[in-house]
Write a protein that holds these residues in place. Structure first.
Motif, PDB file in Angstrom:
ATOM      1  N   THR A 133       0.846  -1.191   0.000  1.00 48.84           N
ATOM      2  CA  THR A 133       0.000   0.000   0.000  1.00 48.84           C
ATOM      3  C   THR A 133       0.881   1.241   0.000  1.00 48.84           C
ATOM      4  O   THR A 133       0.642   2.201  -0.742  1.00 48.84           O
ATOM      5  CB  THR A 133      -0.923   0.013   1.229  1.00 48.84           C
ATOM      6  OG1 THR A 133      -1.759  -1.146   1.206  1.00 48.84           O
ATOM      7  CG2 THR A 133      -1.798   1.253   1.242  1.00 48.84           C
ATOM      8  N   THR A 134       1.927   1.235   0.822  1.00 45.33           N
ATOM      9  CA  THR A 134       2.864   2.355   0.859  1.00 45.33           C
ATOM     10  C   THR A 134       3.664   2.458  -0.426  1.00 45.33           C
ATOM     11  O   THR A 134       3.867   3.556  -0.960  1.00 45.33           O
ATOM     12  CB  THR A 134       3.822   2.205   2.059  1.00 45.33           C
ATOM     13  OG1 THR A 134       3.063   2.092   3.258  1.00 45.33           O
ATOM     14  CG2 THR A 134       4.749   3.406   2.174  1.00 45.33           C
ATOM     15  N   ALA A 135       4.130   1.336  -0.932  1.00 50.48           N
ATOM     16  CA  ALA A 135       4.955   1.342  -2.137  1.00 50.48           C
ATOM     17  C   ALA A 135       4.195   1.830  -3.365  1.00 50.48           C
ATOM     18  O   ALA A 135       4.772   2.474  -4.247  1.00 50.48           O
ATOM     19  CB  ALA A 135       5.507  -0.059  -2.401  1.00 50.48           C
ATOM     20  N   GLY A 183       2.880   8.736  -1.909  1.00 48.59           N
ATOM     21  CA  GLY A 183       3.923   9.204  -2.812  1.00 48.59           C
ATOM     22  C   GLY A 183       4.635   8.060  -3.505  1.00 48.59           C
ATOM     23  O   GLY A 183       5.793   8.191  -3.908  1.00 48.59           O
ATOM     24  N   GLY A 184       3.939   6.934  -3.669  1.00 45.75           N
ATOM     25  CA  GLY A 184       4.530   5.760  -4.307  1.00 45.75           C
ATOM     26  C   GLY A 184       4.357   5.737  -5.811  1.00 45.75           C
ATOM     27  O   GLY A 184       4.316   6.778  -6.478  1.00 45.75           O
ATOM     28  N   ALA A 185       4.254   4.536  -6.358  1.00 46.27           N
ATOM     29  CA  ALA A 185       4.247   4.351  -7.807  1.00 46.27           C
ATOM     30  C   ALA A 185       3.116   5.107  -8.492  1.00 46.27           C
ATOM     31  O   ALA A 185       3.330   5.753  -9.533  1.00 46.27           O
ATOM     32  CB  ALA A 185       4.152   2.855  -8.129  1.00 46.27           C
ATOM     33  N   ILE A 186       1.901   5.034  -7.955  1.00 49.04           N
ATOM     34  CA  ILE A 186       0.771   5.696  -8.592  1.00 49.04           C
ATOM     35  C   ILE A 186       0.953   7.205  -8.595  1.00 49.04           C
ATOM     36  O   ILE A 186       0.598   7.890  -9.561  1.00 49.04           O
ATOM     37  CB  ILE A 186      -0.557   5.317  -7.901  1.00 49.04           C
ATOM     38  CG1 ILE A 186      -0.786   3.798  -7.974  1.00 49.04           C
ATOM     39  CG2 ILE A 186      -1.727   6.049  -8.539  1.00 49.04           C
ATOM     40  CD1 ILE A 186      -0.902   3.238  -9.366  1.00 49.04           C
ATOM     41  N   GLU A 216       0.622   9.605 -16.785  1.00 53.64           N
ATOM     42  CA  GLU A 216       0.217   8.251 -17.181  1.00 53.64           C
ATOM     43  C   GLU A 216      -1.052   7.835 -16.440  1.00 53.64           C
ATOM     44  O   GLU A 216      -1.421   8.428 -15.437  1.00 53.64           O
ATOM     45  CB  GLU A 216       1.339   7.242 -16.879  1.00 53.64           C
ATOM     46  CG  GLU A 216       2.750   7.722 -17.142  1.00 53.64           C
ATOM     47  CD  GLU A 216       3.019   8.192 -18.571  1.00 53.64           C
ATOM     48  OE1 GLU A 216       2.171   7.961 -19.456  1.00 53.64           O
ATOM     49  OE2 GLU A 216       4.073   8.813 -18.794  1.00 53.64           O
ATOM     50  N   THR A 217      -1.692   6.787 -16.931  1.00 47.18           N
ATOM     51  CA  THR A 217      -2.823   6.189 -16.238  1.00 47.18           C
ATOM     52  C   THR A 217      -2.279   5.060 -15.365  1.00 47.18           C
ATOM     53  O   THR A 217      -1.848   4.035 -15.870  1.00 47.18           O
ATOM     54  CB  THR A 217      -3.858   5.625 -17.227  1.00 47.18           C
ATOM     55  OG1 THR A 217      -4.323   6.682 -18.059  1.00 47.18           O
ATOM     56  CG2 THR A 217      -5.036   5.012 -16.491  1.00 47.18           C
ATOM     57  N   GLY A 218      -2.279   5.266 -14.061  1.00 52.23           N
ATOM     58  CA  GLY A 218      -1.717   4.285 -13.143  1.00 52.23           C
ATOM     59  C   GLY A 218      -2.786   3.498 -12.439  1.00 52.23           C
ATOM     60  O   GLY A 218      -3.744   4.068 -11.909  1.00 52.23           O
ATOM     61  N   THR A 219      -2.627   2.180 -12.403  1.00 50.52           N
ATOM     62  CA  THR A 219      -3.610   1.305 -11.767  1.00 50.52           C
ATOM     63  C   THR A 219      -2.898   0.257 -10.925  1.00 50.52           C
ATOM     64  O   THR A 219      -1.948  -0.378 -11.393  1.00 50.52           O
ATOM     65  CB  THR A 219      -4.461   0.568 -12.830  1.00 50.52           C
ATOM     66  OG1 THR A 219      -5.075   1.513 -13.685  1.00 50.52           O
ATOM     67  CG2 THR A 219      -5.522  -0.296 -12.175  1.00 50.52           C
ATOM     68  N   LEU A 277      10.656   3.101  -3.344  1.00 51.27           N
ATOM     69  CA  LEU A 277      10.826   1.945  -4.223  1.00 51.27           C
ATOM     70  C   LEU A 277       9.793   1.956  -5.342  1.00 51.27           C
ATOM     71  O   LEU A 277      10.120   1.778  -6.520  1.00 51.27           O
ATOM     72  CB  LEU A 277      10.705   0.648  -3.419  1.00 51.27           C
ATOM     73  CG  LEU A 277      10.875  -0.654  -4.200  1.00 51.27           C
ATOM     74  CD1 LEU A 277      12.301  -0.786  -4.728  1.00 51.27           C
ATOM     75  CD2 LEU A 277      10.515  -1.853  -3.333  1.00 51.27           C
ATOM     76  N   GLY A 278       8.527   2.175  -4.984  1.00 47.91           N
ATOM     77  CA  GLY A 278       7.491   2.238  -5.999  1.00 47.91           C
ATOM     78  C   GLY A 278       7.670   3.410  -6.933  1.00 47.91           C
ATOM     79  O   GLY A 278       7.475   3.298  -8.159  1.00 47.91           O
ATOM     80  N   PHE A 279       8.048   4.563  -6.379  1.00 46.79           N
ATOM     81  CA  PHE A 279       8.275   5.770  -7.173  1.00 46.79           C
ATOM     82  C   PHE A 279       9.364   5.529  -8.219  1.00 46.79           C
ATOM     83  O   PHE A 279       9.212   5.872  -9.398  1.00 46.79           O
ATOM     84  CB  PHE A 279       8.678   6.900  -6.229  1.00 46.79           C
ATOM     85  CG  PHE A 279       8.646   8.282  -6.835  1.00 46.79           C
ATOM     86  CD1 PHE A 279       7.516   9.076  -6.715  1.00 46.79           C
ATOM     87  CD2 PHE A 279       9.743   8.793  -7.487  1.00 46.79           C
ATOM     88  CE1 PHE A 279       7.482  10.358  -7.246  1.00 46.79           C
ATOM     89  CE2 PHE A 279       9.729  10.075  -8.033  1.00 46.79           C
ATOM     90  CZ  PHE A 279       8.593  10.862  -7.910  1.00 46.79           C
ATOM     91  N   LEU A 280      10.461   4.923  -7.790  1.00 46.67           N
ATOM     92  CA  LEU A 280      11.574   4.628  -8.696  1.00 46.67           C
ATOM     93  C   LEU A 280      11.155   3.630  -9.768  1.00 46.67           C
ATOM     94  O   LEU A 280      11.500   3.782 -10.949  1.00 46.67           O
ATOM     95  CB  LEU A 280      12.756   4.080  -7.896  1.00 46.67           C
ATOM     96  CG  LEU A 280      14.001   3.641  -8.678  1.00 46.67           C
ATOM     97  CD1 LEU A 280      14.549   4.779  -9.522  1.00 46.67           C
ATOM     98  CD2 LEU A 280      15.073   3.130  -7.709  1.00 46.67           C
ATOM     99  N   ALA A 281      10.397   2.616  -9.391  1.00 49.04           N
ATOM    100  CA  ALA A 281       9.934   1.618 -10.365  1.00 49.04           C
ATOM    101  C   ALA A 281       9.049   2.253 -11.426  1.00 49.04           C
ATOM    102  O   ALA A 281       9.126   1.902 -12.619  1.00 49.04           O
ATOM    103  CB  ALA A 281       9.176   0.505  -9.645  1.00 49.04           C
TER     104      ALA A 281
END
Length: 367
Positions: free
Chosen positions: A79-81, A87-90, A98-101, A309-313
């Motif tokens: 959930t955090t990532a 502030g993670g991947a989404i 982008e459209t993030g899901t 980690l999610g942000f970088l990915a």
């Protein structure tokens, strides 16, 4: 860990918004064109999407459909990532246009994760960001996606033969060796210890455990008596921890390199019978572990910032899908607020070293 890195992480971590420890099983997502998001549950998990117009900003495509597929939904670490709120991947995908899901199954197994990946492909995914529940079982599905021109990036846990790039949270060797060293310090380099892992097939868990076993050779009076698997399920992790304590009444310490496992193990040890007598360390989130550090059940544990980690990915996936990089060793790319990163051997990007949490610093972190 260098002081420079520790200071950088200490400043970065509080930026993330507080995330509920018991995340709901529905996923959260956002897109650059939607101020709010909706969730729709399905047999493969739940997701929401927005729409965007394909274009180009600073050489990066916008309007890409990017699906973030954690090991399982309802896991506070992911959930955090992944989420926009932390502030993670989404969040990164939204900022990039982008459209993030986020979507996955509710169990950390290939059987639960694969249908979610297949559904993402059928919905027109341009890129997949996947935390692999198994190093090989996902490969037929991921290779099929790649053959259709879909970018595949793994994060947190790798599937080395069926992705373009892996975003590694920290040095595999450093995670494994440091957790043994922390536990050794706490139990005086002597006694029986056990490991409460996630799934038996988890790539990252097995790699860390391999280095733990190597590091244990430095401590001849410490004996690894058992490795058990909680499958990133709180109930299962609780049961296997209780089983260890019953089977090994002289157990001195436990390492749990999984956020679900360490929280479950801490809850079991949080009694007068075990507190201060059976040491526990591993990988945990500060919010879940504050109670146990405060009352002395846990002295130290480790983690990186999952949101980073999610942000970088997310940045890596968009760079790859835009054709700005191919993921080859030596290539560099920008990851926004995190700065620039260079692709290393095996097409792997390293986020950074783990951070050690203890009673002296845990209060300042909220994730």
């Amino acid at each position: 860990m260098t002081l420079r890195r520790a200071r950088k992480l200490a400043l970065a971590l509080p930026i993330a918004a507080t995330v509920a420890v018991a995340a709901c099983s529905s996923s959260s997502s956002s897109s650059s064109t939607a101020a709010t998001s909706s969730a729709a549950a399905s047999s493969t998990g739940s997701s929401s999407t927005g729409s965007a117009t394909t274009g180009s900003t600073a050489g990066l495509k916008t309007g890409l459909k990017v699906f973030v597929v954690p090991k399982n939904l309802g896991n506070s670490y992911f959930t955090t990532a992944d989420s926009a709120n932390s502030g993670g991947a989404i969040a990164a995908l939204s900022a990039l246009g982008e459209t993030g899901t986020e979507t996955s199954g509710t169990a950390a197994t290939p059987a639960s994760q694969i249908p979610a990946i297949q559904a993402a492909v059928s919905k027109g995914a341009n890129a997949l960001i996947v935390s692999a529940t198994d190093p090989t079982a996902l490969c037929p599905t991921l290779k099929s996606a790649m053959s259709r021109g879909i970018t595949v990036v793994t994060y947190d846990s790798d599937a080395p033969t069926c992705r373009s790039m892996f975003i590694n949270q920290a040095s595999t060797a450093q995670i494994g060796t440091s957790e043994v060293d922390v536990l050794a310090k706490e139990i005086g380099d002597s006694g029986q210890i056990a490991i409460v892992s996630a799934a038996a097939s988890a790539t990252n868990q097995n790699a860390w455990i391999g280095y733990m076993k190597t590091e244990l050779k430095k401590y001849p009076k410490m004996s690894l008596v058992s490795t058990v698997y909680g499958n990133d399920d709180p109930t299962t992790a609780t049961q296997v921890t209780q089983g260890l304590l019953q089977q090994y009444p002289n157990l001195k310490g436990i390492i749990s390199p999984t956020t679900v496992g360490i929280a479950a193990a801490a809850a079991v040890l949080d009694t007068s019978k075990y507190r201060g007598k059976v040491a526990l360390t591993g990988l945990g989130t500060p919010d879940e572990m504050k109670k146990y550090v405060s009352d002395g059940t846990v002295k130290e544990f480790e983690l990186w910032n999952p949101a980073d980690l999610g942000f970088l990915a997310a940045y890596a996936a968009v760079e790859l899908a835009s054709g700005k990089i191919t993921g080859s060793a030596g290539q560099s790319f920008s990851a926004g607020k995190l700065g620039s990163y260079t692709v290393g051997a095996d097409n792997t990007v390293l986020l950074g070293p783990p951070f050690v949490f203890s009673s002296s610093n845990i209060a300042q972190f909220n994730f």
